[in-house]
Design an enzyme around this catalytic site. Structure first.
Site, PDB file in Angstrom:
ATOM      1  N   HIS A   1      -7.120  -6.213  -0.216  1.00 52.95           N
ATOM      2  CA  HIS A   1      -6.190  -5.357  -0.014  1.00 52.95           C
ATOM      3  C   HIS A   1      -5.274  -5.784   0.714  1.00 52.95           C
ATOM      4  CE1 HIS A   1      -4.377  -1.628  -0.196  1.00 52.95           C
ATOM      5  NE2 HIS A   1      -4.603  -1.236   0.889  1.00 52.95           N
TER       6      HIS A   1
ATOM      7  N   ASP B   1       0.908  -1.255  -0.045  1.00 53.50           N
ATOM      8  CA  ASP B   1       0.071   0.075   0.088  1.00 53.50           C
ATOM      9  C   ASP B   1       0.945   1.115   0.072  1.00 53.50           C
ATOM     10  OD1 ASP B   1      -2.855   0.893   0.777  1.00 53.50           O
ATOM     11  OD2 ASP B   1      -1.746   1.897   2.065  1.00 53.50           O
TER      12      ASP B   1
END
Length: 320
Positions: free
Chosen positions: A297, A115
């Site tokens: 994610h 991320d």
């Protein structure tokens, strides 16, 4: 931890941190595999995370012969949280990692980012190419520097409620709501196997902080979740959000920097992640290999074994 039932990871097994002064601040650093000195690998977490998000990777990387260094980056955990917004730009964030290498006496290391951590690792390879050996990034591919600053571009495409834009245009608003609802926000955010649903109106992060009931399945058990919650209840969210408030500044700082990253790289996507895969990744990272896992994610926490196997197999292939 005692008498914990169905614990995927015993939080007591995570290394004790060391506070290290680097680049004008102090970083909380978790370290394992010191016996493997000379083979450094640095793990860089994302938003709103913690070094603890790499708990499943540490033992596997140590066993594979690496000296594993996992900082809580500035604004996170017990690391410094400067008050100036510009202290969180890409030069400061990558400068922290360079200074960390200097502290341990390493010229270069392999960097793994997830991320926002991936974004910093891409930036590190551009700004300090001689300090990077190999790159493994999860979730966030290389972000092409277009003709418009990133927040300006996002505002035109996604509107003012898009959380990147909201963080910048309404400073302090989301920070206060997340701080007030830290436990609920993180509980609602750290989920997996989310059902398909149209995006709700409003600002995503604020919606999550206020939602009464989480969707999907919990990403971690209560003791694991508590590590994240207690960290943010102490630090607050402003330092971590300030990373977003430097996106346009970063766009300007990278104006004269070579956009091509020649290092050997592995990009790991989650097939169910909302972040789109890059169609032009190889144009900017010509020596990249790509892997996709069947998850959302939070890749290294959702599928820890698969993530470890993917990382270790690629690292082994690079020795050939």
């Amino acid at each position: 931890m005692k008498n914990v039932i169905n614990t995927e990871f015993n939080t007591a097994e995570f290394p004790e941190p060391t506070m290290i002064s680097v680049n004008g601040i102090t970083l909380e650093v978790f370290e394992a595999g010191q016996q493997n000195a000379g083979k450094p690998i640095v793990l860089c977490h994302g938003f709103p995370e913690h070094a603890f998000s790499w708990r499943h990777q540490l033992p596997a990387l140590v066993e594979a012969g690496y000296h594993v260094i996992v900082p809580n980056q500035r604004g996170y955990g017990n690391s410094s949280s400067p008050t100036e917004v510009t202290d969180y730009d890409i030069e400061h964030l990558t400068g922290d990692l360079v200074a960390l290498l200097d502290h341990f006496g390493y010229e270069k290391a392999t960097f793994i980012g997830h991320d926002w951590g991936a974004n910093v690792v891409w930036g590190l390879a551009q700004l300090h190419p001689n300090r990077v050996n190999k790159i493994i990034n999860l979730a966030l591919p290389y972000q092409e520097r277009g003709e418009k600053p990133w927040i300006e571009f996002m505002e035109e495409i996604f509107g003012e409620d898009f959380y990147f834009v909201h963080f910048n245009r309404k400073p302090g608003v989301a920070d206060a709501i997340l701080d007030e609802n830290a436990s609920r926000f993180l509980r609602n955010l750290y989920r997996k196997n989310l059902p398909a649903a149209a995006p709700e109106p409003g600002m995503l992060m604020i919606n999550l902080a206020r939602a009464g009931k989480p969707v999907g399945e919990p990403l971690m058990n209560d003791s694991e979740q508590a590590v994240f919650t207690s960290a943010f209840e102490i630090s607050g969210f402003t330092g971590s959000i300030n990373w977003y408030r430097n996106l346009d500044r970063n766009w300007h700082l990278l104006a004269e920097v070579d956009p091509i990253i020649p290092h050997p790289a592995l990009m790991i996507y989650g097939d169910r992640d909302s972040i789109p895969k890059s169609e032009r990744l190889a144009d900017f990272v010509p020596n990249v290999d790509v892997a996709s896992l069947d998850c959302g994610h939070w890749i290294q926490q959702e599928l820890p074994e698969e993530t470890n196997q993917t990382i270790l197999k690629w690292l082994e292939s690079q020795k050939a």
